[in-house]
Design an enzyme around this catalytic site. Structure first.
Site, mmCIF file in Angstrom:
data_model
loop_
_atom_site.group_PDB
_atom_site.id
_atom_site.type_symbol
_atom_site.label_atom_id
_atom_site.label_comp_id
_atom_site.label_asym_id
_atom_site.label_seq_id
_atom_site.Cartn_x
_atom_site.Cartn_y
_atom_site.Cartn_z
ATOM 1 C CD GLU A 260 3.765 -2.604 10.055
ATOM 2 O OE1 GLU A 260 3.886 -2.732 8.820
ATOM 3 O OE2 GLU A 260 2.688 -2.433 10.634
ATOM 4 C CB CYS A 297 2.028 -4.068 6.231
ATOM 5 S SG CYS A 297 0.933 -4.243 7.623
ATOM 6 C CD GLU A 390 4.792 -2.768 1.228
ATOM 7 O OE1 GLU A 390 4.093 -3.282 2.083
ATOM 8 O OE2 GLU A 390 5.266 -1.617 1.346
HETATM 9 P P1 NAP Z 1 4.541 7.023 3.601
HETATM 10 O O1 NAP Z 1 4.848 7.698 2.336
HETATM 11 O O2 NAP Z 1 5.633 6.276 4.255
HETATM 12 O O3 NAP Z 1 4.003 8.131 4.607
HETATM 13 C C1 NAP Z 1 3.627 7.834 5.948
HETATM 14 C C2 NAP Z 1 3.736 9.111 6.786
HETATM 15 O O4 NAP Z 1 5.112 9.459 6.926
HETATM 16 C C3 NAP Z 1 3.061 10.313 6.151
HETATM 17 O O5 NAP Z 1 2.501 11.091 7.185
HETATM 18 C C4 NAP Z 1 4.211 11.056 5.493
HETATM 19 O O6 NAP Z 1 3.981 12.434 5.421
HETATM 20 C C5 NAP Z 1 5.344 10.770 6.462
HETATM 21 N N1 NAP Z 1 6.633 10.799 5.778
HETATM 22 C C6 NAP Z 1 6.981 10.116 4.655
HETATM 23 N N2 NAP Z 1 8.261 10.350 4.333
HETATM 24 C C7 NAP Z 1 8.726 11.207 5.273
HETATM 25 C C8 NAP Z 1 9.981 11.843 5.487
HETATM 26 N N3 NAP Z 1 11.009 11.654 4.663
HETATM 27 N N4 NAP Z 1 10.104 12.658 6.549
HETATM 28 C C9 NAP Z 1 9.063 12.873 7.379
HETATM 29 N N5 NAP Z 1 7.857 12.330 7.228
HETATM 30 C C10 NAP Z 1 7.686 11.503 6.195
HETATM 31 O O7 NAP Z 1 3.334 6.019 3.478
HETATM 32 P P2 NAP Z 1 1.927 6.140 2.734
HETATM 33 O O8 NAP Z 1 1.688 7.515 2.225
HETATM 34 O O9 NAP Z 1 0.943 5.578 3.654
HETATM 35 O O10 NAP Z 1 2.049 5.131 1.563
HETATM 36 C C11 NAP Z 1 3.083 5.158 0.641
HETATM 37 C C12 NAP Z 1 3.675 3.793 0.522
HETATM 38 O O11 NAP Z 1 3.919 3.250 1.824
HETATM 39 C C13 NAP Z 1 2.797 2.775 -0.102
HETATM 40 O O12 NAP Z 1 2.825 2.826 -1.483
HETATM 41 C C14 NAP Z 1 3.338 1.507 0.473
HETATM 42 O O13 NAP Z 1 4.442 1.056 -0.257
HETATM 43 C C15 NAP Z 1 3.785 1.852 1.827
HETATM 44 N N6 NAP Z 1 2.910 1.477 2.944
HETATM 45 C C16 NAP Z 1 3.238 0.420 3.708
HETATM 46 C C17 NAP Z 1 2.461 0.077 4.781
HETATM 47 C C18 NAP Z 1 2.820 -1.058 5.635
HETATM 48 O O14 NAP Z 1 2.078 -1.330 6.574
HETATM 49 N N7 NAP Z 1 3.915 -1.730 5.401
HETATM 50 C C19 NAP Z 1 1.338 0.816 5.116
HETATM 51 C C20 NAP Z 1 1.019 1.917 4.327
HETATM 52 C C21 NAP Z 1 1.835 2.230 3.263
HETATM 53 P P3 NAP Z 1 3.372 13.091 4.102
HETATM 54 O O15 NAP Z 1 2.446 12.111 3.472
HETATM 55 O O16 NAP Z 1 2.692 14.302 4.622
HETATM 56 O O17 NAP Z 1 4.539 13.386 3.230
#
Ligand code: NAP
Length: 525
Positions: A260, A297, A390
């Site tokens: 998601e 989200c 987003e």
């Molecule tokens: P994220 O960067 O997508 O990270 C979520 C999880 O996935 C973390 O545990 C991260 O690990 C892991 N991850 C990220 N990229 C990866 C990859 N290439 N390979 C393996 N694991 C990976 O999300 P976030 O840190 O919560 O927030 C960053 C951005 O996500 C926000 O700025 C926003 O745009 C979006 N977000 C969206 C929602 C939604 O519900 N749509 C919710 C939260 C965030 P690490 O952090 O250890 O690297």
């Protein structure tokens, strides 16, 4: 409560890795003292192997046994007391009222799944009796096996270590290995302790639950690549979700990823709605965009309306209210930087104008970004897909359309979203019908005269949508149907009654509702 900073691998703490990271208080930009150890490849391997071994045992558990486990988890989370709230507040800045509500939602999810299991119909038993030229075929749902869950940053309870993905996977009868989010590692460890206590109290095998810490993509990549993982649940960014989806697809034996991801949740406001209640809509919109500092989200990131004086004064009103609202706390530095980058990219488009905000607040003591309102034309949105990214924070973009046709053409060009919303009046129903159905094709949930933030955890909820909102639009990550992401149907052809699972036996010993020869019944055959 004494925390260790370690991983929880099948009931044992483990800290083999040299790489550490720290919890940061976003209100003070202050690092806590306890180092958290990122898991190693060997720890990932041990957690998944233990999950596989646990599955050999729990695949035989009855629904009642699993339900008791889910209730125990809810009780163990409550037993963490208010220390859990204080810890999460320190790590996320979300505030105690919000976190108190989120805890209730989190324990409520476990109890709701326990009730679903006790009632039993979720097994979706379908029986087609033997008939001339047709064998006896009986089908029901079974757990898929070990599941990898990625916790989200913005819901430290409800979409994290013991969040909805974990609850639905455990309810399905699957062992779970969680990759905790590095934004709230201490909160994650508290949940791991609650899960561990529940595993022990209910006599579950230790490998039924493991939690791995990690700052950086390695732990997640190792986890998804592991051949014994059968499905993945993820909430987070489009970039992260897509990377995990691709990693799972690259495996020699690919597995489903239920990611998601980003969503801009378009809101259409008709001329009639503006004429009737512009003030109320402006107030509701600003509350929705700034709720939780916009880190939902379901945040309404795109507002479409038709040009005119009413639209002009509505936009001015929203802009004034947004600039008057205090800048809230963002979850962490990564989110703050991500938001700055996303808004920066949007502002590089010459057809975007900033009405208020648009920049980080440089000298702030806490992580934040100014409440931001931007404006563009329908033609600009249609010409550049990148304007649909987003902006994860208190940001919204007005899209001013020339007329109804321009609006329809723009809705047509929208990408997939979790939600779409219409504000309209009763005397516009005839005109609005087609637009509503057009919006339906773009989202998992269609909202009438409301706002998209706030998700009810009920059976009819759909929290999903076409890509890029999710990688699996046929499923939901909220509500009882979330369980089916981690189950699969198996059909038995001409198998003797004695060898069939109870749910499919002639006598219906579980007394559940079944579809027998196309008729729903809880009786025996
Ligand atoms: P994220 O960067 O997508 O990270 C979520 C999880 O996935 C973390 O545990 C991260 O690990 C892991 N991850 C990220 N990229 C990866 C990859 N290439 N390979 C393996 N694991 C990976 O999300 P976030 O840190 O919560 O927030 C960053 C951005 O996500 C926000 O700025 C926003 O745009 C979006 N977000 C969206 C929602 C939604 O519900 N749509 C919710 C939260 C965030 P690490 O952090 O250890 O690297």
């Amino acid at each position: 409560m004494q925390l260790t900073g370690h991983n929880y691998v099948a009931g044992a703490t483990s800290a083999e890795g040299a790489e550490t990271f720290f919890s940061v208080d976003p209100r003070r930009k202050e690092r806590a003292a306890l180092p958290f150890h990122s898991a190693t490849a060997a720890e990932v391997d041990r957690a998944v192997a233990a999950a596989g071994a646990a599955f050999d045992e729990i695949r035989h558990y009855s629904s009642a046994q699993i339900a008791a486990f889910l209730d125990e988890i809810a009780a163990q989370i409550e037993a963490l007391g208010d220390e859990l709230l204080d810890c999460a507040d320190r790590e996320t800045g979300l505030g105690l009222p919000r976190l108190t509500g989120e805890r209730a939602r989190t324990t409520g999810q476990f109890r709701a799944f326990a009730n679903l299991l006790r009632e039993g119909d979720y097994l979706r038993a379908i029986i087609n009796s033997e008939a001339p030229g047709q064998p006896s075929i009986r089908q029901m749902q079974f757990p898929v096996g070990p599941v990898a869950i990625f916790a989200a940053s913005n819901f430290p309870f409800a979409f994290a270590v013991a969040g909805g993905d974990t609850a639905s996977a455990l309810a399905a009868g699957c062992p779970v290995v969680v990759k905790a989010h590095p934004g709230h590692p201490a909160t994650s460890e508290m949940f791991a302790l609650a899960l561990k206590a529940a595993v022990e109290a209910q006599g579950y095998p230790a490998g039924s639950f493991s939690m791995l810490q990690g700052a950086g993509i390695d732990v997640g990549q190792w986890l998804v690549a592991h051949e014994a993982i059968e499905a993945v649940g993820f909430t987070g960014s489009l970039r992260g979700g897509r990377a995990i989806y691709d990693a799972a697809a690259r495996r020699p034996r690919p597995v489903p990823v239920y990611a998601e991801m980003g969503s801009v949740n378009p809101v259409v406001i008709t001329p009639g709605a503006l004429a009737a209640r512009a003030d109320d809509i402006a107030e509701g919109l600003v509350a929705s965009v700034t709720m939780g500092t916009g880190q939902f989200c379901t945040n309404p990131g795109l507002v479409l309306l038709q040009a005119g004086e009413a639209a002009q004064s509505f936009i001015a009103d929203v802009t004034e209210k947004m600039s008057a609202a205090p800048a809230g706390v963002l979850l962490n530095e990564t989110i703050a930087r991500g938001l700055e980058g996303a808004v920066g990219q949007t502002l590089r488009n010459p057809d975007i104008s900033v009405l208020t905000g648009g920049d980080a607040i440089a000298d702030s003591d806490y992580f934040c970004f100014s409440n931001t309102v931007m404006r563009t034309s329908a033609a600009a949105i249609r010409a550049d897909d990148r304007l649909q990214i987003e902006h994860f924070g208190p940001v919204t973009l007005f899209v001013v359309c020339d007329d109804a046709d321009d609006l329809r053409a723009t809705v047509d060009a929208l990408e997939g979203n979790l939600t779409s919303t219409v504000h309209a009046e009763a005397d516009e129903l005839e005109d609005i019908g087609d637009l509503l159905h057009q919006l339906r094709e773009k989202a998992g949930r269609v909202i009438w005269n409301g706002f998209p933030t706030g998700v009810a955890v009920v059976g009819a909820m759909q929290h999903g949508g076409p890509y890029p909102a999710t990688t699996a639009p046929g499923t939901t990550s909220v509500g009882m149907n979330a369980i089916y992401r981690f189950m699969r149907p198996i059909a038995f052809q001409n198998v003797p009654d004695a060898l069939l699972p109870d749910a499919l036996k002639d006598g219906n010993p579980l007394g559940i509702l079944r579809q027998v020869d196309d008729v729903y019944t809880d009786g025996a055959i």
